[in-house]
Motif scaffolding. Structure first.
Motif, PDB file in Angstrom:
ATOM      1  N   GLU A   8      21.802 -36.113  17.339  1.00  0.00           N
ATOM      2  CA  GLU A   8      23.075 -36.822  17.417  1.00  0.00           C
ATOM      3  C   GLU A   8      24.202 -35.808  17.514  1.00  0.00           C
ATOM      4  OE1 GLU A   8      23.792 -40.169  14.803  1.00  0.00           O
ATOM      5  OE2 GLU A   8      21.710 -40.094  14.148  1.00  0.00           O
ATOM      6  N   TYR A   9      25.374 -36.276  17.998  1.00  0.00           N
ATOM      7  CA  TYR A   9      26.483 -35.365  18.276  1.00  0.00           C
ATOM      8  C   TYR A   9      27.777 -35.962  17.750  1.00  0.00           C
ATOM      9  CZ  TYR A   9      29.842 -32.695  21.145  1.00  0.00           C
ATOM     10  OH  TYR A   9      30.881 -31.917  21.583  1.00  0.00           O
ATOM     11  N   GLU A  10      28.510 -35.166  16.982  1.00  0.00           N
ATOM     12  CA  GLU A  10      29.815 -35.565  16.456  1.00  0.00           C
ATOM     13  C   GLU A  10      30.817 -34.462  16.755  1.00  0.00           C
ATOM     14  OE1 GLU A  10      30.720 -38.311  14.885  1.00  0.00           O
ATOM     15  OE2 GLU A  10      28.962 -39.204  13.914  1.00  0.00           O
ATOM     16  N   LEU A  22      29.458 -33.090   7.342  1.00  0.00           N
ATOM     17  CA  LEU A  22      28.332 -32.362   6.750  1.00  0.00           C
ATOM     18  C   LEU A  22      27.800 -33.100   5.528  1.00  0.00           C
ATOM     19  CD1 LEU A  22      29.665 -28.687   6.988  1.00  0.00           C
ATOM     20  CD2 LEU A  22      27.712 -29.628   8.227  1.00  0.00           C
ATOM     21  N   GLN A  23      28.693 -33.658   4.719  1.00  0.00           N
ATOM     22  CA  GLN A  23      28.259 -34.450   3.562  1.00  0.00           C
ATOM     23  C   GLN A  23      27.520 -35.702   4.002  1.00  0.00           C
ATOM     24  OE1 GLN A  23      32.296 -34.504   1.501  1.00  0.00           O
ATOM     25  NE2 GLN A  23      30.939 -34.328  -0.256  1.00  0.00           N
ATOM     26  N   ARG A  24      28.033 -36.355   5.031  1.00  0.00           N
ATOM     27  CA  ARG A  24      27.434 -37.616   5.469  1.00  0.00           C
ATOM     28  C   ARG A  24      26.018 -37.412   5.988  1.00  0.00           C
ATOM     29  NH1 ARG A  24      30.169 -40.515  10.459  1.00  0.00           N
ATOM     30  NH2 ARG A  24      31.966 -40.370   9.049  1.00  0.00           N
ATOM     31  N   TYR A  25      25.825 -36.367   6.796  1.00  0.00           N
ATOM     32  CA  TYR A  25      24.534 -36.189   7.464  1.00  0.00           C
ATOM     33  C   TYR A  25      23.560 -35.285   6.710  1.00  0.00           C
ATOM     34  CZ  TYR A  25      26.552 -38.560  11.493  1.00  0.00           C
ATOM     35  OH  TYR A  25      27.128 -39.488  12.330  1.00  0.00           O
ATOM     36  N   GLY A  26      24.067 -34.532   5.737  1.00  0.00           N
ATOM     37  CA  GLY A  26      23.169 -33.752   4.896  1.00  0.00           C
ATOM     38  C   GLY A  26      22.691 -32.460   5.529  1.00  0.00           C
ATOM     39  N   PRO A  27      21.670 -31.845   4.917  1.00  0.00           N
ATOM     40  CA  PRO A  27      21.228 -30.503   5.335  1.00  0.00           C
ATOM     41  C   PRO A  27      20.594 -30.431   6.712  1.00  0.00           C
ATOM     42  CG  PRO A  27      19.766 -31.407   3.644  1.00  0.00           C
ATOM     43  CD  PRO A  27      20.943 -32.324   3.728  1.00  0.00           C
ATOM     44  N   PHE A  48      15.927 -27.223  15.013  1.00  0.00           N
ATOM     45  CA  PHE A  48      15.938 -28.610  15.475  1.00  0.00           C
ATOM     46  C   PHE A  48      16.788 -29.470  14.546  1.00  0.00           C
ATOM     47  CE2 PHE A  48      11.910 -26.885  14.106  1.00  0.00           C
ATOM     48  CZ  PHE A  48      11.727 -27.433  12.848  1.00  0.00           C
ATOM     49  N   PRO A  49      18.107 -29.212  14.524  1.00  0.00           N
ATOM     50  CA  PRO A  49      18.991 -30.054  13.717  1.00  0.00           C
ATOM     51  C   PRO A  49      18.990 -31.496  14.225  1.00  0.00           C
ATOM     52  CG  PRO A  49      20.264 -28.676  15.203  1.00  0.00           C
ATOM     53  CD  PRO A  49      18.857 -28.201  15.291  1.00  0.00           C
ATOM     54  N   GLU A  50      19.146 -32.410  13.307  1.00  0.00           N
ATOM     55  CA  GLU A  50      19.203 -33.817  13.694  1.00  0.00           C
ATOM     56  C   GLU A  50      20.589 -34.220  14.175  1.00  0.00           C
ATOM     57  OE1 GLU A  50      17.809 -36.090  10.396  1.00  0.00           O
ATOM     58  OE2 GLU A  50      15.796 -35.199  10.428  1.00  0.00           O
ATOM     59  N   VAL A  51      21.613 -33.482  13.701  1.00  0.00           N
ATOM     60  CA  VAL A  51      22.997 -33.776  14.076  1.00  0.00           C
ATOM     61  C   VAL A  51      23.729 -32.471  14.345  1.00  0.00           C
ATOM     62  CG1 VAL A  51      25.164 -34.882  13.413  1.00  0.00           C
ATOM     63  CG2 VAL A  51      22.991 -35.808  12.564  1.00  0.00           C
ATOM     64  N   LEU A  52      24.449 -32.397  15.460  1.00  0.00           N
ATOM     65  CA  LEU A  52      25.347 -31.284  15.735  1.00  0.00           C
ATOM     66  C   LEU A  52      26.780 -31.757  15.530  1.00  0.00           C
ATOM     67  CD1 LEU A  52      24.029 -29.439  18.917  1.00  0.00           C
ATOM     68  CD2 LEU A  52      23.808 -28.788  16.528  1.00  0.00           C
ATOM     69  N   ILE A  53      27.533 -30.973  14.757  1.00  0.00           N
ATOM     70  CA  ILE A  53      28.943 -31.281  14.494  1.00  0.00           C
ATOM     71  C   ILE A  53      29.780 -30.232  15.212  1.00  0.00           C
ATOM     72  CG2 ILE A  53      30.716 -31.555  12.722  1.00  0.00           C
ATOM     73  CD1 ILE A  53      28.353 -32.227  10.783  1.00  0.00           C
ATOM     74  N   PHE A 159      18.010 -15.539   9.046  1.00  0.00           N
ATOM     75  CA  PHE A 159      18.568 -16.812   9.482  1.00  0.00           C
ATOM     76  C   PHE A 159      18.817 -17.768   8.307  1.00  0.00           C
ATOM     77  CE2 PHE A 159      15.779 -15.070  12.809  1.00  0.00           C
ATOM     78  CZ  PHE A 159      16.731 -14.810  13.785  1.00  0.00           C
ATOM     79  N   GLU A 160      19.097 -17.223   7.164  1.00  0.00           N
ATOM     80  CA  GLU A 160      19.353 -18.031   5.966  1.00  0.00           C
ATOM     81  C   GLU A 160      20.519 -17.413   5.191  1.00  0.00           C
ATOM     82  OE1 GLU A 160      16.984 -19.694   1.990  1.00  0.00           O
ATOM     83  OE2 GLU A 160      16.043 -18.216   3.327  1.00  0.00           O
ATOM     84  N   THR A 161      21.495 -18.256   4.812  1.00  0.00           N
ATOM     85  CA  THR A 161      22.681 -17.755   4.117  1.00  0.00           C
ATOM     86  C   THR A 161      22.842 -18.412   2.759  1.00  0.00           C
ATOM     87  OG1 THR A 161      24.281 -19.427   4.861  1.00  0.00           O
ATOM     88  CG2 THR A 161      23.814 -17.588   6.375  1.00  0.00           C
ATOM     89  N   ALA A 162      23.807 -17.885   2.004  1.00  0.00           N
ATOM     90  CA  ALA A 162      24.140 -18.430   0.695  1.00  0.00           C
ATOM     91  C   ALA A 162      25.082 -19.631   0.790  1.00  0.00           C
ATOM     92  CB  ALA A 162      24.786 -17.348  -0.173  1.00  0.00           C
ATOM     93  N   LEU A 163      25.435 -20.047   2.000  1.00  0.00           N
ATOM     94  CA  LEU A 163      26.312 -21.207   2.179  1.00  0.00           C
ATOM     95  C   LEU A 163      25.597 -22.492   1.770  1.00  0.00           C
ATOM     96  CD1 LEU A 163      27.818 -20.373   5.671  1.00  0.00           C
ATOM     97  CD2 LEU A 163      29.029 -20.283   3.477  1.00  0.00           C
ATOM     98  N   GLU A 164      26.340 -23.393   1.145  1.00  0.00           N
ATOM     99  CA  GLU A 164      25.799 -24.715   0.845  1.00  0.00           C
ATOM    100  C   GLU A 164      25.789 -25.569   2.119  1.00  0.00           C
ATOM    101  OE1 GLU A 164      24.473 -25.570  -1.949  1.00  0.00           O
ATOM    102  OE2 GLU A 164      25.019 -23.727  -3.019  1.00  0.00           O
ATOM    103  N   PRO A 165      24.927 -26.582   2.175  1.00  0.00           N
ATOM    104  CA  PRO A 165      24.838 -27.390   3.401  1.00  0.00           C
ATOM    105  C   PRO A 165      26.143 -28.063   3.796  1.00  0.00           C
ATOM    106  CG  PRO A 165      22.930 -27.779   2.003  1.00  0.00           C
ATOM    107  CD  PRO A 165      23.886 -26.958   1.195  1.00  0.00           C
ATOM    108  N   ASP A 166      27.043 -28.306   2.817  1.00  0.00           N
ATOM    109  CA  ASP A 166      28.306 -28.978   3.133  1.00  0.00           C
ATOM    110  C   ASP A 166      29.500 -28.026   3.105  1.00  0.00           C
ATOM    111  OD1 ASP A 166      28.327 -28.544   0.421  1.00  0.00           O
ATOM    112  OD2 ASP A 166      28.596 -30.643  -0.155  1.00  0.00           O
ATOM    113  N   GLU A 167      29.253 -26.740   3.304  1.00  0.00           N
ATOM    114  CA  GLU A 167      30.330 -25.759   3.365  1.00  0.00           C
ATOM    115  C   GLU A 167      30.533 -25.263   4.792  1.00  0.00           C
ATOM    116  OE1 GLU A 167      30.823 -23.357  -0.784  1.00  0.00           O
ATOM    117  OE2 GLU A 167      29.055 -22.834   0.396  1.00  0.00           O
TER     118      GLU A 167
END
Length: 288
Positions: A8-10, A22-27, A48-53, A159-167
């Motif tokens: 999906e695309y937003e 990011l909060q709505r669609y999650g990690p 393979f993200p389910e949603v691109l913002i 390919f992994e960071t300390a960022l939270e999924p909604d940051e």
């Protein structure tokens, strides 16, 4: 023909809206800026993200390169070209321009973003070690406000960071300009990822190195900081023997992978050679 999996695309119209999405669609959602790292991985089915913002409309908020009260601030949507062409970067933060000249090609430099270089967390990416050498931190914003993360602590694995999924990454900050700096890289062909690369920044007190910082890429599972090599340099007067001792220590600190770009020992040898050259150039620039 390689095509990504369905998604999906937003489009976000503001930073706050991007965080809300990011909060709505999650990690399973991902931010899309320049796309030069994410899209190829999606085509290869490595991501393979389910949603691109899409956050390309946030240029007004997040695209800038400026120095304020001695601090260099680089917005997350600043393009590589913006850094390369910035007068303040060319004059006072030279290793950033050095690193940018090694990055891919004009197309990528015109579209790829500074924030994407951090968020992608590729251990072979050129910009993070340059910012590590400058003692930089990034600012992340989420639903609970802003926080800062040292660039050397941002990547916690490939390919992994300390960022939270909604940051979302807002900017990078460099607290002070070095006296001299330099970035060197060995690559198999122009625009390729490094076999080894490193950046050096020096702050001087008279004829002595008061503070030294060294960032390295392609020689470990994340961007590395050569702390022990820095300790060799600090409090000392620059000279060839000092550079060689620091380079030997840096080679011992890295943990290079064995891959198509070279064996671990070959890459350690590159670190030895590149650090001596980078220190020589950084000292020369600081004296001019």
């Amino acid at each position: 023909m390689q095509v990504p999996a369905q998604f999906e695309y937003e489009v976000a119209g503001s930073v706050d809206e991007a965080i809300s999405l990011l909060q709505r669609y999650g990690p399973e959602s991902r931010l899309l800026a320049g796309g030069h790292s994410l899209i190829p991985m999606m085509k290869l089915r490595l991501a393979f993200p389910e949603v691109l913002i899409d956050i390309h409309e946030l240029d007004g908020e997040l695209r800038y390169v400026r120095e304020e009260e001695g601090t260099l601030r680089v917005g997350a949507l600043a393009r590589h070209r913006d850094l390369l062409e910035s007068p303040v970067v060319l004059e006072r933060y030279t290793l950033l321009a050095d690193a940018e000249r090694f990055i891919a090609d004009p197309l990528v430099r015109n579209m790829g973003t500074v924030g994407g270089s951090f968020a992608h967390a590729d251990p072979a990416e050129d910009l993070p070690p340059a910012f590590v050498a400058l003692g930089a931190e990034v600012v992340a914003r989420g639903p609970n406000g802003e926080r800062t993360i040292a660039v050397e602590d941002l990547a916690v694995g490939p390919f992994e960071t300390a960022l939270e999924p909604d940051e979302i990454l807002m900017e990078a900050r460099v607290p002070k300009a070095p006296r001299g700096s330099s970035y060197f890289k060995v690559e198999r062909r122009a625009g390729d990822y490094a076999s080894a690369a490193l950046g050096v920044a020096l702050w001087m007190s008279g004829d002595e190195i008061e503070e030294a910082r060294i960032g390295m890429c392609s020689v470990g599972s994340t961007t590395l900081r050569a702390r022990e090599a820095e300790e060799v340099l600090e409090g000392q007067s620059p000279n060839g023997e000092l550079y060689r001792r620091a380079a030997e220590r840096a080679a011992q600190e890295c943990d290079p992978p064995d891959d198509a770009r070279g064996t671990p020992e070959y890459k350690r040898d590159l670190v030895r050679v590149l650090l001596v050259r980078a220190l020589e150039q950084a000292v020369d620039r600081g004296a001019s």
